[in-house]
Design a protein around this motif. Structure first.
Motif, PDB file in Angstrom:
ATOM      1  N   ALA A  70      30.652 -90.760 -27.828  1.00 14.78           N
ATOM      2  CA  ALA A  70      29.991 -90.693 -29.134  1.00 14.78           C
ATOM      3  C   ALA A  70      30.860 -90.012 -30.191  1.00 14.78           C
ATOM      4  O   ALA A  70      30.497 -89.960 -31.364  1.00 14.78           O
ATOM      5  N   VAL A  71      32.023 -89.484 -29.771  1.00 12.01           N
ATOM      6  CA  VAL A  71      32.925 -88.809 -30.702  1.00 12.01           C
ATOM      7  C   VAL A  71      33.792 -89.848 -31.401  1.00 12.01           C
ATOM      8  O   VAL A  71      34.538 -90.579 -30.756  1.00 12.01           O
ATOM      9  N   SER A  72      33.692 -89.926 -32.718  1.00 10.43           N
ATOM     10  CA  SER A  72      34.419 -90.961 -33.458  1.00 10.43           C
ATOM     11  C   SER A  72      35.882 -90.611 -33.680  1.00 10.43           C
ATOM     12  O   SER A  72      36.732 -91.495 -33.785  1.00 10.43           O
ATOM     13  N   ASN A  73      36.200 -89.326 -33.762  1.00  7.37           N
ATOM     14  CA  ASN A  73      37.576 -88.894 -34.001  1.00  7.37           C
ATOM     15  C   ASN A  73      37.937 -87.859 -32.943  1.00  7.37           C
ATOM     16  O   ASN A  73      37.770 -86.660 -33.152  1.00  7.37           O
ATOM     17  N   LEU A  74      38.416 -88.328 -31.803  1.00  3.91           N
ATOM     18  CA  LEU A  74      38.662 -87.430 -30.676  1.00  3.91           C
ATOM     19  C   LEU A  74      39.735 -86.400 -30.990  1.00  3.91           C
ATOM     20  O   LEU A  74      39.583 -85.224 -30.646  1.00  3.91           O
ATOM     21  N   SER A  75      40.816 -86.805 -31.634  1.00  8.47           N
ATOM     22  CA  SER A  75      41.891 -85.855 -31.936  1.00  8.47           C
ATOM     23  C   SER A  75      41.376 -84.733 -32.839  1.00  8.47           C
ATOM     24  O   SER A  75      41.634 -83.551 -32.590  1.00  8.47           O
ATOM     25  N   GLY A  76      40.613 -85.091 -33.881  1.00  5.42           N
ATOM     26  CA  GLY A  76      40.053 -84.074 -34.767  1.00  5.42           C
ATOM     27  C   GLY A  76      39.082 -83.162 -34.039  1.00  5.42           C
ATOM     28  O   GLY A  76      39.043 -81.952 -34.269  1.00  5.42           O
ATOM     29  N   TYR A  77      38.300 -83.753 -33.133  1.00  2.00           N
ATOM     30  CA  TYR A  77      37.333 -83.011 -32.335  1.00  2.00           C
ATOM     31  C   TYR A  77      38.043 -81.978 -31.465  1.00  2.00           C
ATOM     32  O   TYR A  77      37.641 -80.808 -31.402  1.00  2.00           O
ATOM     33  N   ILE A  78      39.127 -82.387 -30.811  1.00  2.00           N
ATOM     34  CA  ILE A  78      39.876 -81.486 -29.931  1.00  2.00           C
ATOM     35  C   ILE A  78      40.600 -80.423 -30.747  1.00  2.00           C
ATOM     36  O   ILE A  78      40.646 -79.242 -30.353  1.00  2.00           O
ATOM     37  N   TYR A  79      41.155 -80.789 -31.897  1.00  2.00           N
ATOM     38  CA  TYR A  79      41.819 -79.792 -32.748  1.00  2.00           C
ATOM     39  C   TYR A  79      40.842 -78.729 -33.215  1.00  2.00           C
ATOM     40  O   TYR A  79      41.174 -77.538 -33.243  1.00  2.00           O
ATOM     41  N   ARG A  80      39.633 -79.153 -33.598  1.00  2.00           N
ATOM     42  CA  ARG A  80      38.621 -78.184 -34.039  1.00  2.00           C
ATOM     43  C   ARG A  80      38.232 -77.257 -32.898  1.00  2.00           C
ATOM     44  O   ARG A  80      38.069 -76.046 -33.085  1.00  2.00           O
ATOM     45  N   MET A  81      38.068 -77.833 -31.703  1.00  2.00           N
ATOM     46  CA  MET A  81      37.751 -77.003 -30.544  1.00  2.00           C
ATOM     47  C   MET A  81      38.851 -75.978 -30.293  1.00  2.00           C
ATOM     48  O   MET A  81      38.575 -74.798 -30.055  1.00  2.00           O
ATOM     49  N   ALA A  82      40.097 -76.432 -30.354  1.00  2.00           N
ATOM     50  CA  ALA A  82      41.225 -75.542 -30.097  1.00  2.00           C
ATOM     51  C   ALA A  82      41.256 -74.406 -31.107  1.00  2.00           C
ATOM     52  O   ALA A  82      41.465 -73.235 -30.748  1.00  2.00           O
ATOM     53  N   THR A  83      41.023 -74.734 -32.382  1.00  2.00           N
ATOM     54  CA  THR A  83      41.022 -73.716 -33.429  1.00  2.00           C
ATOM     55  C   THR A  83      39.866 -72.744 -33.241  1.00  2.00           C
ATOM     56  O   THR A  83      40.042 -71.516 -33.301  1.00  2.00           O
ATOM     57  N   ASN A  84      38.673 -73.278 -32.997  1.00  2.00           N
ATOM     58  CA  ASN A  84      37.489 -72.424 -32.831  1.00  2.00           C
ATOM     59  C   ASN A  84      37.612 -71.522 -31.610  1.00  2.00           C
ATOM     60  O   ASN A  84      37.259 -70.339 -31.653  1.00  2.00           O
ATOM     61  N   PHE A  85      38.088 -72.075 -30.501  1.00  2.00           N
ATOM     62  CA  PHE A  85      38.238 -71.283 -29.285  1.00  2.00           C
ATOM     63  C   PHE A  85      39.303 -70.200 -29.480  1.00  2.00           C
ATOM     64  O   PHE A  85      39.182 -69.103 -28.945  1.00  2.00           O
ATOM     65  N   SER A  86      40.346 -70.512 -30.244  1.00  2.00           N
ATOM     66  CA  SER A  86      41.397 -69.529 -30.514  1.00  2.00           C
ATOM     67  C   SER A  86      40.839 -68.376 -31.336  1.00  2.00           C
ATOM     68  O   SER A  86      41.113 -67.197 -31.057  1.00  2.00           O
ATOM     69  N   ILE A  87      40.059 -68.713 -32.350  1.00  2.00           N
ATOM     70  CA  ILE A  87      39.441 -67.684 -33.193  1.00  2.00           C
ATOM     71  C   ILE A  87      38.477 -66.840 -32.368  1.00  2.00           C
ATOM     72  O   ILE A  87      38.431 -65.611 -32.501  1.00  2.00           O
ATOM     73  N   ASN A  88      37.696 -67.493 -31.497  1.00  2.00           N
ATOM     74  CA  ASN A  88      36.781 -66.751 -30.630  1.00  2.00           C
ATOM     75  C   ASN A  88      37.535 -65.795 -29.726  1.00  2.00           C
ATOM     76  O   ASN A  88      37.083 -64.674 -29.453  1.00  2.00           O
TER      77      ASN A  88
END
Length: 200
Positions: A70-88
């Motif tokens: 259901a994810v339309s932009n997988l690369s963007g989805y993974i980049y956001r996860m990586a950024t958010n997890f890094s900040i966390n």
């Protein structure tokens, strides 16, 4: 962490992963792991931490694999996860003073009230009380990590113990402090101060 030499058909791969194909997931890991690793490293500033965050991202992807189609932009989805997890990760490893500042004193347009400042003071007392109750080496590890800002590797080298020992002792110390704050200040304050801090 190096990308593989396989051909890459993302749409097909995502379908296979959503169906539980571990080999397909490994291919995704090698493709995106190599891409997000330097992004994560730039944020967390430590190789071991970057590896932990990347692993955390892909663990989350695997757990939620059925929803990937259901994810339309997988690369963007993974980049956001990586950024958010890094900040966390950075939030989990901030010093006590910085966390307290974020909680009450660094909100745009907000001046801390007398009640909020009192809460901070009470929280400091609870933390110091809990830290004082830690066994010698565990207390030292906590102070080096949370008050001096040293990395796990730096602490391990200084105390001549393994990084895994540092990680485990720090987790136990944080759990003890959380329980102490919970007893003194209640669920809300303990939860705010330790958001995800002992999950890593």
């Amino acid at each position: 962490m190096l990308p593989g030499t396989f051909s890459y058909d993302e749409e097909k791969l995502v379908i296979q992963i959503s169906e539980g194909d571990e080999e397909a997931f490994t291919r995704l890991f090698y493709h995106y792991g190599a891409i997000i690793h330097p992004i994560v490293l730039k944020i967390v500033k430590e190789e071991a931490a970057a590896e932990d965050v990347v692993a955390e991202v892909f663990l989350k992807l695997w757990i939620n694999r059925k929803g990937l189609t259901a994810v339309s932009n997988l690369s963007g989805y993974i980049y956001r996860m990586a950024t958010n997890f890094s900040i966390n990760h950075l939030k989990r490893n901030k010093t006590e003073a910085h966390v307290l500042q974020d909680m009450y004193l660094d909100v745009p347009g907000h001046d801390a009230t007398a009640d909020e400042q009192l809460t901070v003071q009470e929280l400091r007392k609870s933390i110091h009380k809990a830290v004082d109750g830690l066994p010698g080496q565990r207390r030292r590890i906590y102070e080096l990590s949370r008050e001096k800002g040293l990395s796990r590797k730096e602490i391990a080298d200084l105390l001549q113990i393994s990084e895994n020992t540092v990680k485990n002792q720090l987790r136990i110390a944080l759990r003890h402090i959380q329980e102490s704050i919970l007893k003194d200040q209640g669920t809300l304050i303990a939860g705010i101060f330790f958001i995800e801090i002992i999950t890593h």
